[in-house]
Design an enzyme around this catalytic site. Sequence first.
Site, short mmCIF file in Angstrom:
data_model
loop_
_atom_site.label_atom_id
_atom_site.label_comp_id
_atom_site.label_asym_id
_atom_site.label_seq_id
_atom_site.Cartn_x
_atom_site.Cartn_y
_atom_site.Cartn_z
N TRP A 90 0.83 -1.22 0.00
CA TRP A 90 0.00 0.00 0.00
C TRP A 90 0.86 1.26 0.00
O TRP A 90 0.59 2.23 -0.69
CB TRP A 90 -0.88 -0.02 1.25
N ARG A 92 3.53 1.95 -1.24
CA ARG A 92 4.19 2.29 -2.50
C ARG A 92 3.42 3.36 -3.28
O ARG A 92 3.96 3.97 -4.20
CB ARG A 92 4.35 1.03 -3.37
N HIS A 93 2.16 3.57 -2.91
CA HIS A 93 1.34 4.58 -3.60
C HIS A 93 1.66 5.95 -3.02
O HIS A 93 1.05 6.39 -2.05
CB HIS A 93 -0.14 4.18 -3.53
N ASP A 186 -6.58 11.71 -3.09
CA ASP A 186 -7.59 12.33 -3.96
C ASP A 186 -8.16 11.29 -4.92
O ASP A 186 -7.61 10.19 -5.07
CB ASP A 186 -7.02 13.56 -4.69
N LEU A 187 -9.26 11.66 -5.56
CA LEU A 187 -9.99 10.68 -6.38
C LEU A 187 -9.16 10.14 -7.54
O LEU A 187 -9.19 8.94 -7.81
CB LEU A 187 -11.29 11.31 -6.92
N HIS A 192 -6.24 5.36 -9.63
CA HIS A 192 -4.99 4.71 -10.06
C HIS A 192 -4.68 3.53 -9.14
O HIS A 192 -4.34 2.43 -9.61
CB HIS A 192 -3.88 5.77 -10.01
N ARG A 197 -4.57 -2.28 -7.93
CA ARG A 197 -4.74 -3.23 -6.84
C ARG A 197 -6.01 -4.06 -6.92
O ARG A 197 -6.22 -4.96 -6.12
CB ARG A 197 -4.67 -2.48 -5.49
C1 LIG Z 1 0.83 -6.29 -9.49
C2 LIG Z 1 1.93 -5.41 -8.97
C3 LIG Z 1 3.20 -5.92 -8.81
C4 LIG Z 1 4.23 -5.11 -8.32
N1 LIG Z 1 5.49 -5.65 -8.15
C5 LIG Z 1 6.48 -4.88 -7.66
C6 LIG Z 1 7.81 -5.42 -7.46
O1 LIG Z 1 8.08 -6.57 -7.74
N2 LIG Z 1 8.75 -4.61 -6.93
C7 LIG Z 1 8.51 -3.30 -6.62
O2 LIG Z 1 9.41 -2.61 -6.15
N3 LIG Z 1 7.28 -2.77 -6.80
C8 LIG Z 1 6.26 -3.52 -7.30
N4 LIG Z 1 5.01 -2.99 -7.47
C9 LIG Z 1 4.78 -1.59 -7.07
C10 LIG Z 1 4.73 -0.67 -8.30
O3 LIG Z 1 5.98 -0.65 -8.99
C11 LIG Z 1 4.38 0.76 -7.87
O4 LIG Z 1 5.37 1.23 -6.99
C12 LIG Z 1 3.06 0.83 -7.15
O5 LIG Z 1 2.08 0.12 -7.87
C13 LIG Z 1 2.62 2.30 -7.03
O6 LIG Z 1 2.33 2.78 -8.30
P1 LIG Z 1 2.64 4.28 -8.72
O7 LIG Z 1 4.08 4.59 -8.55
O8 LIG Z 1 2.07 4.47 -10.10
O9 LIG Z 1 1.72 5.08 -7.67
P2 LIG Z 1 2.01 6.45 -6.91
O10 LIG Z 1 3.30 6.39 -6.18
O11 LIG Z 1 0.79 6.77 -6.11
O12 LIG Z 1 2.17 7.49 -8.06
C14 LIG Z 1 1.04 7.80 -8.91
C15 LIG Z 1 1.61 8.38 -10.20
O13 LIG Z 1 2.28 9.63 -9.89
C16 LIG Z 1 3.43 9.76 -10.69
N5 LIG Z 1 4.62 9.81 -9.83
C17 LIG Z 1 4.67 9.59 -8.49
N6 LIG Z 1 5.92 9.75 -8.04
C18 LIG Z 1 6.68 10.07 -9.11
C19 LIG Z 1 8.06 10.35 -9.30
N7 LIG Z 1 8.91 10.33 -8.29
N8 LIG Z 1 8.47 10.64 -10.53
C20 LIG Z 1 7.63 10.66 -11.57
N9 LIG Z 1 6.30 10.39 -11.48
C21 LIG Z 1 5.84 10.11 -10.25
C22 LIG Z 1 3.46 8.56 -11.64
O14 LIG Z 1 2.77 8.90 -12.82
C23 LIG Z 1 2.67 7.52 -10.88
O15 LIG Z 1 2.08 6.54 -11.71
C24 LIG Z 1 3.97 -3.76 -7.98
C25 LIG Z 1 2.69 -3.26 -8.16
C26 LIG Z 1 1.67 -4.05 -8.63
C27 LIG Z 1 0.29 -3.46 -8.79
#
Ligand SMILES: Cc1cc2nc3c(=O)[nH]c(=O)nc-3n(C[C@H](O)[C@H](O)[C@H](O)COP(=O)(O)OP(=O)(O)OC[C@H]3O[C@@H](n4cnc5c(N)ncnc54)[C@H](O)[C@@H]3O)c2cc1C
Length: 305
Positions: A90, A92-93, A186-187, A192, A197
């Site tokens: 979680w 990671r978001h 936020d929504l 996303h 998830r």
């Molecule tokens: C099925 C699945 C398997 C996964 N497996 C792994 C794994 O093996 N190892 C691993 O480490 N992770 C893994 N993850 C985690 C994945 O890589 C993402 O970290 C996680 O899903 C959060 O996504 P996000 O970064 O898009 O979301 P958020 O962090 O909420 O970011 C939302 C959006 O904001 C933008 N953003 C946020 N921060 C930045 C930034 N610093 N620079 C540029 N744009 C940014 C991007 O457009 C991003 O999509 C997995 C996820 C899923 C769903």
Amino acid sequence: MPHIITPEAEEILDKEFRVLDKGFIILRDYMGGDQRIVDAARVSYQAGTKKTSTDRGLIRYLLRNKHTTPLEKIRFEFHIKLPILVMRQWIRHRMSSTNEESARYSIMKEEFYFPEQWRLQSGTNKQGSSSNVSENCNSLYIEDLNRHCEETYKLYEKMISEGVSREMARMVLPVNIYTQFYWTIDLWNLMHFLRLRMDSHAQLEIREYAKVVEMCARAVCPIAMEAWTDYIYEAKNFSRMEVGAIRSLLQDTKSLNLTGITLWETLSSDSGMETRTEKGEYSREFKEFLDKLGITNYENPEKSH
Ligand SMILES: Cc1cc2nc3c(=O)[nH]c(=O)nc-3n(C[C@H](O)[C@H](O)[C@H](O)COP(=O)(O)OP(=O)(O)OC[C@H]3O[C@@H](n4cnc5c(N)ncnc54)[C@H](O)[C@@H]3O)c2cc1C
């Protein structure tokens, strides 16, 4: 501008929705609703400007075309209790704000997640599970995990009672122990989160939580969530190659003397698309689809008078 109150959201506010064996999700607060998205999107027109589309049509247009900043005006505050292994996914978001229970400050409660059903490693997805383990193995693993958690918690308690710092004693605890946090998002970022998830590739445990988050979001902004389902969650993007394939198929269809637009209109409206406006012309959405298919040489049906 008054606060936006959504009766469906008020109904579930502060209610505890159980997830897994001891977890929960509570929607503590929300700001905005479908109407706020509309207000934000229309702010540039100002009062008195002709309303060019219905509120629902506008929200659907925004989602379809990824005009997402009006969606960021809606905010949610959740209180969530979950096993640390789910929390790790979680957190990671990043586009959200979290406050988690501190295991340096407080003593962790003896609350562990015990799955009812153990799953086998998937042979195709290196990260995923496949079918269930046999009934016999399942009972043994349930007993093993129970015993393991009991022993590790006893060790944790012993260390604490002997004066070991909480920040170090917690090292002996397994990742199925429960933690709690407050989550503000936020929504648009919530959508996303849900897209990632609720996907079948996500771990079953976090999918269980995502379903409840989705239900709460639908209560706060049902029209936006309906549009998210139609244009994002259940939608498919076509690659350049796929578009080429569909266009070729269309050429074949033409050579078979089937009339292209009638065919696509029937197929589209059968799938739930509103292909005509009230005046009987092709809708903007249907025209966008024809555009994707490379169908440009057509006459818009006559307006009905
Ligand atoms: C099925 C699945 C398997 C996964 N497996 C792994 C794994 O093996 N190892 C691993 O480490 N992770 C893994 N993850 C985690 C994945 O890589 C993402 O970290 C996680 O899903 C959060 O996504 P996000 O970064 O898009 O979301 P958020 O962090 O909420 O970011 C939302 C959006 O904001 C933008 N953003 C946020 N921060 C930045 C930034 N610093 N620079 C540029 N744009 C940014 C991007 O457009 C991003 O999509 C997995 C996820 C899923 C769903």
